[in-house]
Design a protein around this motif. Structure first.
Motif, PDB file in Angstrom:
ATOM      1  N   GLY A 263       0.822  -1.200   0.000  1.00 18.08           N
ATOM      2  CA  GLY A 263       0.000   0.000   0.000  1.00 18.08           C
ATOM      3  C   GLY A 263       0.855   1.247   0.000  1.00 18.08           C
ATOM      4  N   SER A 264       0.509   2.195   0.839  1.00 20.53           N
ATOM      5  CA  SER A 264       1.251   3.454   0.918  1.00 20.53           C
ATOM      6  C   SER A 264       2.343   3.426   1.984  1.00 20.53           C
ATOM      7  N   SER A 265       2.561   2.266   2.604  1.00 23.55           N
ATOM      8  CA  SER A 265       3.570   2.203   3.671  1.00 23.55           C
ATOM      9  C   SER A 265       4.987   2.072   3.120  1.00 23.55           C
ATOM     10  N   ALA A 266       5.139   1.920   1.807  1.00 22.85           N
ATOM     11  CA  ALA A 266       6.450   1.929   1.156  1.00 22.85           C
ATOM     12  C   ALA A 266       6.349   2.813  -0.081  1.00 22.85           C
ATOM     13  N   PRO A 267       7.340   3.640  -0.338  1.00 17.52           N
ATOM     14  CA  PRO A 267       7.253   4.588  -1.460  1.00 17.52           C
ATOM     15  C   PRO A 267       7.369   3.900  -2.812  1.00 17.52           C
ATOM     16  N   SER A 268       6.674   4.436  -3.783  1.00 16.08           N
ATOM     17  CA  SER A 268       6.798   3.970  -5.160  1.00 16.08           C
ATOM     18  C   SER A 268       7.846   4.817  -5.880  1.00 16.08           C
ATOM     19  N   ARG A 269       8.268   4.368  -7.019  1.00 14.78           N
ATOM     20  CA  ARG A 269       9.175   5.166  -7.839  1.00 14.78           C
ATOM     21  C   ARG A 269       8.452   5.599  -9.108  1.00 14.78           C
ATOM     22  N   ARG A 270       8.833   6.758  -9.627  1.00 17.29           N
ATOM     23  CA  ARG A 270       8.299   7.217 -10.903  1.00 17.29           C
ATOM     24  C   ARG A 270       9.117   6.605 -12.029  1.00 17.29           C
ATOM     25  N   VAL A 271       8.437   6.063 -13.010  1.00 18.53           N
ATOM     26  CA  VAL A 271       9.096   5.662 -14.249  1.00 18.53           C
ATOM     27  C   VAL A 271       8.942   6.823 -15.221  1.00 18.53           C
ATOM     28  N   LEU A 272      10.059   7.291 -15.768  1.00 17.41           N
ATOM     29  CA  LEU A 272      10.090   8.492 -16.595  1.00 17.41           C
ATOM     30  C   LEU A 272      10.642   8.193 -17.981  1.00 17.41           C
ATOM     31  N   LEU A 273      10.184   8.973 -18.946  1.00 17.42           N
ATOM     32  CA  LEU A 273      10.793   8.971 -20.273  1.00 17.42           C
ATOM     33  C   LEU A 273      11.495  10.308 -20.431  1.00 17.42           C
ATOM     34  N   ALA A 274      12.784  10.266 -20.761  1.00 19.71           N
ATOM     35  CA  ALA A 274      13.592  11.486 -20.810  1.00 19.71           C
ATOM     36  C   ALA A 274      14.239  11.658 -22.170  1.00 19.71           C
ATOM     37  N   HIS A 275      14.341  12.921 -22.596  1.00 19.71           N
ATOM     38  CA  HIS A 275      15.151  13.262 -23.766  1.00 19.71           C
ATOM     39  C   HIS A 275      15.746  14.645 -23.551  1.00 19.71           C
ATOM     40  N   ARG A 276      16.780  14.965 -24.311  1.00 16.16           N
ATOM     41  CA  ARG A 276      17.449  16.253 -24.152  1.00 16.16           C
ATOM     42  C   ARG A 276      16.559  17.386 -24.644  1.00 16.16           C
ATOM     43  N   HIS A 277      16.631  18.522 -23.936  1.00 18.71           N
ATOM     44  CA  HIS A 277      15.841  19.686 -24.334  1.00 18.71           C
ATOM     45  C   HIS A 277      16.252  20.198 -25.714  1.00 18.71           C
ATOM     46  N   ASP A 278      17.535  20.118 -26.037  1.00 22.29           N
ATOM     47  CA  ASP A 278      18.031  20.721 -27.273  1.00 22.29           C
ATOM     48  C   ASP A 278      17.965  19.776 -28.464  1.00 22.29           C
ATOM     49  N   ARG A 279      17.364  18.617 -28.289  1.00 18.69           N
ATOM     50  CA  ARG A 279      17.333  17.640 -29.370  1.00 18.69           C
ATOM     51  C   ARG A 279      16.146  17.888 -30.299  1.00 18.69           C
ATOM     52  N   VAL A 280      16.414  17.910 -31.610  1.00 18.41           N
ATOM     53  CA  VAL A 280      15.328  17.938 -32.593  1.00 18.41           C
ATOM     54  C   VAL A 280      14.831  16.508 -32.748  1.00 18.41           C
ATOM     55  N   ARG A 281      13.609  16.263 -32.362  1.00 20.64           N
ATOM     56  CA  ARG A 281      13.111  14.891 -32.269  1.00 20.64           C
ATOM     57  C   ARG A 281      12.581  14.390 -33.607  1.00 20.64           C
ATOM     58  N   ALA A 282      13.023  13.200 -33.967  1.00 22.38           N
ATOM     59  CA  ALA A 282      12.552  12.572 -35.198  1.00 22.38           C
ATOM     60  C   ALA A 282      11.128  12.055 -35.017  1.00 22.38           C
ATOM     61  N   ALA A 283      10.446  11.877 -36.145  1.00 21.78           N
ATOM     62  CA  ALA A 283       9.064  11.387 -36.095  1.00 21.78           C
ATOM     63  C   ALA A 283       8.986  10.022 -35.426  1.00 21.78           C
ATOM     64  N   ALA A 284      10.017   9.179 -35.623  1.00 29.13           N
ATOM     65  CA  ALA A 284      10.009   7.840 -35.018  1.00 29.13           C
ATOM     66  C   ALA A 284      10.025   7.924 -33.497  1.00 29.13           C
ATOM     67  N   GLU A 285      10.778   8.875 -32.941  1.00 30.87           N
ATOM     68  CA  GLU A 285      10.825   9.031 -31.485  1.00 30.87           C
ATOM     69  C   GLU A 285       9.474   9.465 -30.935  1.00 30.87           C
ATOM     70  N   ILE A 286       8.849  10.412 -31.616  1.00 24.20           N
ATOM     71  CA  ILE A 286       7.546  10.900 -31.170  1.00 24.20           C
ATOM     72  C   ILE A 286       6.515   9.781 -31.236  1.00 24.20           C
ATOM     73  N   ALA A 287       6.554   8.988 -32.299  1.00 24.82           N
ATOM     74  CA  ALA A 287       5.608   7.875 -32.439  1.00 24.82           C
ATOM     75  C   ALA A 287       5.834   6.831 -31.356  1.00 24.82           C
ATOM     76  N   PHE A 288       7.111   6.562 -31.042  1.00 26.26           N
ATOM     77  CA  PHE A 288       7.390   5.569 -29.994  1.00 26.26           C
ATOM     78  C   PHE A 288       6.895   6.070 -28.643  1.00 26.26           C
ATOM     79  N   GLN A 289       7.099   7.343 -28.354  1.00 26.43           N
ATOM     80  CA  GLN A 289       6.616   7.890 -27.089  1.00 26.43           C
ATOM     81  C   GLN A 289       5.103   7.780 -26.993  1.00 26.43           C
TER      82      GLN A 289
END
Length: 304
Positions: A263-289
């Protein structure tokens, strides 16, 4: 640098035989085309066209430049077609990072769906430790990566663009014959007298146990250290102790253990998807996300 538009006008005059015909093709005025061609001749430094009774004909320089222009325009058209295919996800590649517990549970489901929807995209997955994934993101070895954090060590959103995928709950692993094996949920306070199997001292789940036990009013007694969650489950299965693990780490459960909610008696972890702010993202990356978040929305109930 020669102007491609002027080169194209030259080629049309050569192939169509007159400035008027080239002007009509491009919806220009004949004087406008003539002006552009004079500028091109000034750039070249020699005449490109000469007027004869049958119309405009190229000089030797005009012939050479028109021949090169045909190849240039073909290459540009091919480049535009290639880019259109990539934008339309008819080709392309994607390299992403993940960590082992996601690579062995949630991510294969995402990959299976993505490959069915976009079979032409070449997908590469790099599975590694947290620090290595950060380095691969920073140096561009991966375009994006799955990461995780806990409430006491949140990732800085200024470092990367972060999208929360789901919350990965912390679960209790007990042997099949343990007194709590048939319980759906227990509280950390119920575990004060237990002996624990933990990962190496540097592993985050050790801190999860220490913080959860402290909040419940006891200090955990460590019986054994395990190299990975499979080894921890094997130890638990023969009664050497109990263990904590993220729910994604026990999707492939050992037959000799039971998984119990804390339950809430033990903390959960966040699973995150990360990419660089300065990256121009390809269509394949956006589709995968998009695919990843859709799968997370409908299939992560088992991880809570």
């Amino acid at each position: 640098m020669l102007n491609v538009r002027r080169l194209e006008l030259l080629l049309d005059v050569v192939e169509l035989g007159s400035i008027t015909a080239a002007a009509e093709k491009h919806v220009y005025s004949p004087s406008g085309v003539s002006q552009q061609l004079r500028r091109l001749e000034a750039e070249i430094g020699q005449p490109l066209l000469q007027r004869q009774t049958r119309g405009m004909v190229p000089t030797d320089a005009g012939h050479v430049l028109a021949s090169h222009t045909r190849r240039i325009l073909r290459q540009m058209a091919a480049a535009e077609a290639d880019l259109a295919e990539i934008a339309g996800l008819n080709r392309g590649s994607l390299t992403m990072g993940t960590f082992p517990t996601l690579g062995g549970s949630f991510l294969p489901v995402v990959i299976s769906r993505f490959k069915k929807e976009y079979p032409a995209i070449e997908l590469h997955v790099r599975s590694s430790r947290f620090e290595d994934l950060i380095e691969m993101l920073e140096n561009g070895q991966v375009g994006m990566s799955l990461l995780w954090d806990y409430e006491w060590n949140r990732m800085n959103p200024e470092d990367f663009a972060l999208t929360t995928v789901f919350e990965d709950a912390t679960a209790l692993i007990v042997g099949k014959d343990h007194r709590l094996a048939r319980r759906k949920q227990v509280d950390m306070a119920d575990l004060a007298d237990e002996e624990w199997i933990v990962r190496g001292q540097e592993h985050p789940v050790v801190e999860v146990l220490q913080r959860s036990a402290s909040a419940a009013g006891f200090t955990p007694r460590i019986a054994f250290h395990a190299n990975d969650y499979q080894e921890a489950q094997a130890m638990v299965s023969v009664g050497l102790g109990i263990a904590l693990a993220p729910r994604t780490a026990v999707v492939n459960k050992h037959p000799g253990v039971s998984i119990v909610s804390l339950g809430s008696s033990a903390p959960s972890r966040r699973v995150l998807l990360a990419h660089r702010h300065d990256r121009v993202r390809a269509a394949a990356e956006i589709a995968f996300q998009t695919t990843l978040l859709e799968v997370a929305k409908h299939s992560t109930a088992d991880f809570r």
